[in-house]
Design a protein around this motif. Structure first.
Motif, PDB file in Angstrom:
ATOM      1  N   VAL A  19       0.744  -0.914   0.145  1.00 30.19           N
ATOM      2  CA  VAL A  19      -0.196   0.198  -0.165  1.00 30.19           C
ATOM      3  C   VAL A  19       0.660   1.258   0.097  1.00 30.19           C
ATOM      4  O   VAL A  19       0.530   1.998  -0.829  1.00 30.19           O
ATOM      5  CB  VAL A  19      -0.647  -0.081   1.393  1.00 30.19           C
ATOM      6  N   ASN A  20       1.959   1.447   0.761  1.00 26.00           N
ATOM      7  CA  ASN A  20       2.476   2.498   1.192  1.00 26.00           C
ATOM      8  C   ASN A  20       4.099   3.055   0.037  1.00 26.00           C
ATOM      9  O   ASN A  20       4.376   3.629   0.752  1.00 26.00           O
ATOM     10  CB  ASN A  20       2.678   2.113   2.409  1.00 26.00           C
ATOM     11  N   GLY A  21       4.318   1.448  -0.694  1.00 24.28           N
ATOM     12  CA  GLY A  21       5.633   1.498  -0.871  1.00 24.28           C
ATOM     13  C   GLY A  21       5.982   2.564  -1.790  1.00 24.28           C
ATOM     14  O   GLY A  21       7.184   2.613  -1.381  1.00 24.28           O
ATOM     15  N   GLU A  22       5.371   3.142  -2.998  1.00 20.81           N
ATOM     16  CA  GLU A  22       5.459   4.634  -3.147  1.00 20.81           C
ATOM     17  C   GLU A  22       6.227   6.236  -2.079  1.00 20.81           C
ATOM     18  O   GLU A  22       6.804   6.660  -2.817  1.00 20.81           O
ATOM     19  CB  GLU A  22       3.613   5.548  -3.558  1.00 20.81           C
ATOM     20  N   ALA A  23       5.671   5.387  -0.756  1.00 19.67           N
ATOM     21  CA  ALA A  23       6.439   6.250   0.380  1.00 19.67           C
ATOM     22  C   ALA A  23       8.247   5.941   0.900  1.00 19.67           C
ATOM     23  O   ALA A  23       8.183   6.531   0.897  1.00 19.67           O
ATOM     24  CB  ALA A  23       5.751   6.721   1.252  1.00 19.67           C
ATOM     25  N   ILE A  24       8.172   4.814   0.239  1.00 23.32           N
ATOM     26  CA  ILE A  24       9.398   4.061   0.253  1.00 23.32           C
ATOM     27  C   ILE A  24      10.578   3.902  -0.687  1.00 23.32           C
ATOM     28  O   ILE A  24      11.534   4.386  -0.550  1.00 23.32           O
ATOM     29  CB  ILE A  24       9.250   2.977   1.285  1.00 23.32           C
ATOM     30  N   TYR A  25      10.417   3.460  -1.409  1.00 25.00           N
ATOM     31  CA  TYR A  25      11.013   3.370  -2.781  1.00 25.00           C
ATOM     32  C   TYR A  25      12.092   4.286  -3.070  1.00 25.00           C
ATOM     33  O   TYR A  25      10.860   5.022  -3.287  1.00 25.00           O
ATOM     34  CB  TYR A  25      10.724   1.835  -3.377  1.00 25.00           C
ATOM     35  N   GLY A  26      13.139   4.488  -3.690  1.00 21.86           N
ATOM     36  CA  GLY A  26      13.399   5.723  -4.223  1.00 21.86           C
ATOM     37  C   GLY A  26      12.748   6.762  -3.458  1.00 21.86           C
ATOM     38  O   GLY A  26      13.563   8.563  -4.223  1.00 21.86           O
ATOM     39  N   SER A  27      12.376   7.245  -2.247  1.00 18.07           N
ATOM     40  CA  SER A  27      12.295   8.520  -1.500  1.00 18.07           C
ATOM     41  C   SER A  27      13.533   9.029  -0.810  1.00 18.07           C
ATOM     42  O   SER A  27      14.658   7.801  -1.541  1.00 18.07           O
ATOM     43  CB  SER A  27      11.896   8.266  -0.577  1.00 18.07           C
ATOM     44  N   ARG A  28      13.034   9.580  -1.008  1.00 19.94           N
ATOM     45  CA  ARG A  28      15.052  10.822   0.206  1.00 19.94           C
ATOM     46  C   ARG A  28      14.723  11.160   0.736  1.00 19.94           C
ATOM     47  O   ARG A  28      13.040  11.823   1.096  1.00 19.94           O
ATOM     48  CB  ARG A  28      15.502  11.273  -0.835  1.00 19.94           C
ATOM     49  N   TYR A  29      14.820  12.255   1.723  1.00 15.00           N
ATOM     50  CA  TYR A  29      14.728  13.032   2.974  1.00 15.00           C
ATOM     51  C   TYR A  29      14.516  14.323   2.658  1.00 15.00           C
ATOM     52  O   TYR A  29      14.393  14.635   1.776  1.00 15.00           O
ATOM     53  CB  TYR A  29      16.014  12.619   4.313  1.00 15.00           C
TER      54      TYR A  29
ATOM     55  N   ARG B 277       1.919   9.015   8.914  1.00 15.46           N
ATOM     56  CA  ARG B 277       1.432   9.083   9.987  1.00 15.46           C
ATOM     57  C   ARG B 277       1.016   7.854  11.044  1.00 15.46           C
ATOM     58  O   ARG B 277       0.981   7.000  10.495  1.00 15.46           O
ATOM     59  CB  ARG B 277       0.003  10.243  10.819  1.00 15.46           C
ATOM     60  N   PHE B 278       1.891   7.857  12.364  1.00 14.91           N
ATOM     61  CA  PHE B 278       1.762   6.699  12.947  1.00 14.91           C
ATOM     62  C   PHE B 278       1.069   6.294  14.198  1.00 14.91           C
ATOM     63  O   PHE B 278       0.598   5.228  13.942  1.00 14.91           O
ATOM     64  CB  PHE B 278       3.620   6.353  13.649  1.00 14.91           C
ATOM     65  N   LYS B 279       0.001   7.713  14.394  1.00 11.07           N
ATOM     66  CA  LYS B 279      -0.871   6.945  15.226  1.00 11.07           C
ATOM     67  C   LYS B 279      -1.969   7.288  14.122  1.00 11.07           C
ATOM     68  O   LYS B 279      -2.405   8.158  13.269  1.00 11.07           O
ATOM     69  CB  LYS B 279      -1.027   8.724  16.143  1.00 11.07           C
ATOM     70  N   LYS B 280      -3.325   6.680  14.571  1.00 10.31           N
ATOM     71  CA  LYS B 280      -4.091   6.889  13.268  1.00 10.31           C
ATOM     72  C   LYS B 280      -5.543   7.136  13.103  1.00 10.31           C
ATOM     73  O   LYS B 280      -4.702   8.729  14.125  1.00 10.31           O
ATOM     74  CB  LYS B 280      -5.548   5.751  14.133  1.00 10.31           C
ATOM     75  N   PRO B 281      -4.734   8.110  11.688  1.00  3.48           N
ATOM     76  CA  PRO B 281      -5.377   9.882  10.911  1.00  3.48           C
ATOM     77  C   PRO B 281      -7.010   9.720  11.533  1.00  3.48           C
ATOM     78  O   PRO B 281      -7.391  10.011  10.266  1.00  3.48           O
ATOM     79  CB  PRO B 281      -4.899   9.762  10.104  1.00  3.48           C
ATOM     80  N   ASP B 282      -7.180   9.386  12.409  1.00  5.79           N
ATOM     81  CA  ASP B 282      -8.713  10.054  13.314  1.00  5.79           C
ATOM     82  C   ASP B 282      -8.977  11.598  13.576  1.00  5.79           C
ATOM     83  O   ASP B 282     -10.634  11.584  13.546  1.00  5.79           O
ATOM     84  CB  ASP B 282      -9.507   9.126  14.124  1.00  5.79           C
ATOM     85  N   ALA B 283      -8.214  12.369  13.700  1.00  2.00           N
ATOM     86  CA  ALA B 283      -8.841  14.026  13.672  1.00  2.00           C
ATOM     87  C   ALA B 283      -8.238  14.767  12.737  1.00  2.00           C
ATOM     88  O   ALA B 283      -7.101  13.974  12.395  1.00  2.00           O
ATOM     89  CB  ALA B 283      -8.032  14.109  14.628  1.00  2.00           C
TER      90      ALA B 283
ATOM     91  N   LEU C 146      -4.501   9.620   0.356  1.00  2.00           N
ATOM     92  CA  LEU C 146      -4.007   9.146   1.191  1.00  2.00           C
ATOM     93  C   LEU C 146      -3.863   7.570   0.652  1.00  2.00           C
ATOM     94  O   LEU C 146      -5.049   7.234  -0.316  1.00  2.00           O
ATOM     95  CB  LEU C 146      -5.165   9.289   2.470  1.00  2.00           C
ATOM     96  N   LEU C 147      -2.849   7.373   0.748  1.00  2.00           N
ATOM     97  CA  LEU C 147      -2.847   6.322   0.097  1.00  2.00           C
ATOM     98  C   LEU C 147      -3.291   4.944   0.442  1.00  2.00           C
ATOM     99  O   LEU C 147      -2.902   4.579   1.427  1.00  2.00           O
ATOM    100  CB  LEU C 147      -0.934   5.377  -0.413  1.00  2.00           C
ATOM    101  N   GLY C 148      -3.325   3.671  -0.857  1.00  2.00           N
ATOM    102  CA  GLY C 148      -4.079   2.544   0.256  1.00  2.00           C
ATOM    103  C   GLY C 148      -5.972   3.198  -0.298  1.00  2.00           C
ATOM    104  O   GLY C 148      -6.721   2.483   0.907  1.00  2.00           O
ATOM    105  N   SER C 149      -5.900   4.587  -0.073  1.00  2.00           N
ATOM    106  CA  SER C 149      -7.905   4.916  -0.545  1.00  2.00           C
ATOM    107  C   SER C 149      -8.326   5.886  -0.991  1.00  2.00           C
ATOM    108  O   SER C 149      -7.334   6.143  -1.972  1.00  2.00           O
ATOM    109  CB  SER C 149      -8.058   5.584   1.218  1.00  2.00           C
TER     110      SER C 149
ATOM    111  N   SER D  63       0.118   6.773   5.008  1.00  3.49           N
ATOM    112  CA  SER D  63       0.656   7.442   3.753  1.00  3.49           C
ATOM    113  C   SER D  63       0.000   9.240   3.332  1.00  3.49           C
ATOM    114  O   SER D  63      -0.707   8.478   2.596  1.00  3.49           O
ATOM    115  CB  SER D  63       1.913   6.385   2.949  1.00  3.49           C
ATOM    116  N   PHE D  64       0.073   9.907   3.742  1.00  3.30           N
ATOM    117  CA  PHE D  64      -0.253  11.093   2.770  1.00  3.30           C
ATOM    118  C   PHE D  64       0.437  11.472   1.814  1.00  3.30           C
ATOM    119  O   PHE D  64       2.161  11.861   2.319  1.00  3.30           O
ATOM    120  CB  PHE D  64      -0.670  12.213   4.196  1.00  3.30           C
TER     121      PHE D  64
END
Length: 721
Positions: A413-423, A447-453, A473-476, A505-506
């Protein structure tokens, strides 16, 4: 015949390493492969550290981000360690150094002990009978790993490949197949890069009486095993650092390099660089150690040039808090490394559990914590190399498989935010529990905390609305509502969070590149400051920040009745246990209210990871923790320990992951005195915490005899009424 330049003399090299670069800096290049070796500046590597410092980071490594580490060997057939924690792959040596515990264990499990039955005799149980390298490689690719590091040889001297240099190899004994070669072929089919890891640098003292010294004698029962079975000499030995050991060290790697053409030269940290009077990187070394260091430099040079000659982008690691090589030679790496800053290219080799090798009933990290750790590492310019420890039959333990499949689901779901990424310009935002990566003009807020707000990204406070093209939001498939505010981009998550779990991942598409290369901390020493440290035996020696407001107070006395601040307590009778065998006085003497001129229940010489645990009977508000010791025979009084607390109702065992670290005490640099009291104390009226269980995790205070331990007399936990 080929020769190599030693520090003060020319030393003849075994013909087996023919083809390795054997020239010192300033000499002509001797290896044909070096003609095609190229630095980042397009020049051949000339055999100097300065040349190697120019090596580029391969694109596959920088873009791949995630690798899998595999610790697998005859030690996997043991799957046990005293206390159930630590690195199980170190047990082959601990059998002999911790014989009081391990000989009864071997007797119960195998019916015999050294010298009749030793580590060499366990090797037949490492069969790999259910191993399927093709299935492994497909699993690794499916999870999302881009490279694989597998132990070709660990400290035990066993070769996992088809070696012509030692009979103790996987083709001739144990599995009777080429584990390194078979896995390499399968990985290549899946498009993964391969690094057979090399850990032989510590083998010279692994089965010796002393660790990490130049001159080593074998453990007595090892010597007797070799006398009875001469072939065992090539498994357990050679002992000590010598030109013969170094030449064999280079030859074994050269064999791996030639047979399997790896993409990465992975070397464990080398303790002898900073032990036994050596400070190699500062130019201080015994001749044998300098020779070892020089040959490593030439071995790396040959590997880099050989890779270029075959058109491969290859790389190396620079392992350890002290680092093996000058900074800039390969990626910075350390066990369980967690940089607090965006650092020079680095890698964290970490574990799902507490051990690298297979440990039965190991304690495992939670799946969310693994996902979060991976994201944190990558957001700070690191690579995440996570380890599995397969069983001796080649199957992966169920808890490890569960975590691999969880990684697969998340990365899908979130690979776009990881592979080939930079800081980004910042790696985190604590108040919203966010980590950041970038890819071109895309910024990813994970976001590590569930984004409910709704939440605000404060690092975008100066942005105008025109800078943002879209937010999703990736995956949605649900729409994400966003708006620019004076505080920064405000994101209102959708009610439907889609397919992700554990971290969300947003993707924020902008009108300019989001990578900020100027924010990196290039100084490796500064980048490592404040990070977690793990000692060579796999135990946490973090320089723990003490509980806020607490202090460590030390008092010495000329006699047992001479303390003014810390009077010995009244007998508490609190139950104290130990994770390893103690000698001399009983454990009950630690809570009898008596400080005497005795040894106390001391851990034996060579015990590196002893720990005492006190049961307070129920959860209590602990305000201070104190220990008294006697300077028995003039060298047993110093205290070096880490304090932990746990509020569990039932005994939590010895897994420190279940405890809260409270602080460090170290009096080894202070003046000697007959008696010492050391106390971690909370600020007035406040507790250190609510605990039932207190652990004193101690370390040896001398190097003699493998390490001599403190003569503790009394342990006490003061509680707020």
């Amino acid at each position: 015949m080929i020769y190599a330049a030693a520090p003060a003399e020319t030393v003849e090299i075994d013909p087996e390493i023919r083809g390795v670069l054997i020239t010192d800096r300033g000499c002509d290049i001797k290896s044909a492969s070096q003609i095609n070796g190229l630095t980042a500046a397009g020049e051949p590597y000339d055999g100097s550290w300065e040349s190697l410092q120019k090596m580029p980071v391969p694109a596959w490594f920088d873009d791949g981000k995630i690798g899998i580490f595999i610790h697998w060997g005859p030690y996997s057939a043991i799957g046990y360690r005293q206390g159930g924690r630590g690195y199980a792959e170190h047990v082959p040596k601990q059998i002999y150094s911790g014989r009081d515990h391990y000989y009864p264990y071997l007797k119960e499990r195998w019916g015999a002990t050294p010298p009749e039955f030793g580590y060499k005799d366990i090797i037949p149980e490492f069969k790999a009978e259910n191993w399927d390298p093709e299935a492994w490689a497909k699993l690794f690719a499916d999870v999302g790993f881009k490279y694989c590091v597998m132990t070709a040889e660990h400290h035990d001297g066993w070769a996992n490949w088809d070696s012509d240099l030692t009979p103790w190899n996987a083709m001739d004994k144990g599995p009777k197949r080429d584990l390194v070669g078979d896995l390499g072929k399968a990985l290549k089919k899946q498009g993964l890069k391969y690094a057979p890891s090399y850990h032989r640098e510590r083998h010279a003292s692994f089965f010796g009486k002393k660790l990490y010294v130049v001159n080593v004698e074998p453990q007595d029962d090892i010597a007797e095993e070799i006398r009875r079975v001469p072939e065992a000499a090539s498994l357990y030995g050679p002992f000590g650092i010598s030109t013969a050991f170094v030449d064999d060290y280079v030859a074994r790697w050269k064999e791996i390099q030639t047979k399997y053409q790896p993409d990465f030269l992975w070397i464990d940290d080398i303790p002898i660089w900073t032990r036994d009077g050596n400070k190699v990187l500062a130019g201080q070394a015994k001749p044998e150690v300098q020779y070892f260091y020089d040959q490593c430099r030439l071995m790396i040079t040959d590997f880099m040039n050989d890779g270029a000659a075959r058109g491969a982008e290859v790389y190396v690691n620079n392992k350890g808090g002290n680092r093996n090589w000058p900074d800039g030679v390969g990626c910075l790496e350390k066990d369980n490394l967690k940089l607090k800053v965006i650092g020079p290219k680095w890698e964290s080799c970490t574990t799902f559990g507490t051990s690298f090798g297979y440990l039965e009933n190991d304690t495992y990290k939670s799946i969310p914590s693994i996902i979060h750790e991976m994201v944190e590492v990558i957001s700070r310019n690191g690579n995440f190399l996570v380890n599995i420890g397969p069983k001796p039959d080649g199957t992966i333990p169920e808890p490890q498989m569960e975590r691999l499949l969880a990684m697969k689901s998340w990365l899908k779901v979130n690979g776009e935010a990881i592979y080939g990424s930079r800081y980004w310009k910042a790696s985190e935002q604590k108040n919203a529990r966010l980590a950041f990566t970038t890819h071109g003009k895309n910024l990813y807020a994970i976001r590590f905390k569930k984004p409910d707000a709704p939440f605000v990204i404060t690092g975008t406070a100066a942005w105008g609305a025109e800078k943002i093209k879209s937010v999703r939001l990736l995956g949605s498939d649900a729409s994400v509502v966003w708006q620019m505010t004076p505080q920064g981009l405000r994101i209102t998550p959708p009610a439907d969070l889609g397919q992700s779990d554990h971290a969300w991942s947003f993707e924020i598409v902008t009108d300019e590149e989001q990578h900020h290369p100027n924010v990196i901390q290039h100084n490796a020493t500064k980048a490592l400051q404040g990070t977690k440290e793990v000692d060579l035996e796999g135990h946490d020696t973090t320089k723990i920040r003490a509980v806020p407001g607490s202090t460590v107070v030390v008092e010495t006395a000329s006699n047992a009745d001479g303390f003014q601040k810390f009077l010995p307590p009244s007998a508490s009778g609190a139950k104290v246990t130990a994770n390893q065998k103690t000698g001399n006085d009983p454990l009950a003497s630690l809570t009898d209210g008596k400080v005497a001129a005795k040894f106390g229940p001391v851990f034996g010489n060579g015990i590196q990871n002893g720990a005492y645990k006190m049961d307070l009977g129920s959860v209590k508000s602990v305000s201070a923790i104190t220990s008294w010791s006697h300077n028995m025979k003039g060298f047993r009084g110093a205290q070096k320990l880490t304090l932990y607390g746990c509020n569990a109702t039932a005994d939590p065992g010895w897994d420190l992951n279940r405890f809260t670290p409270l602080g460090l005490i170290d009096t080894t640099g202070e003046a000697k005195a007959p008696f010492t009291a050391a106390s971690l104390r909370a600020s007035a009226g406040k507790p250190l915490g609510e605990f039932r269980w207190i652990i004193w995790a101690v370390s040896p205070i001398t190097e003699k005899g493998g390490g001599e331990n403190t003569a503790f007399q009394e342990l006490s936990a003061e509680c707020i009424k």
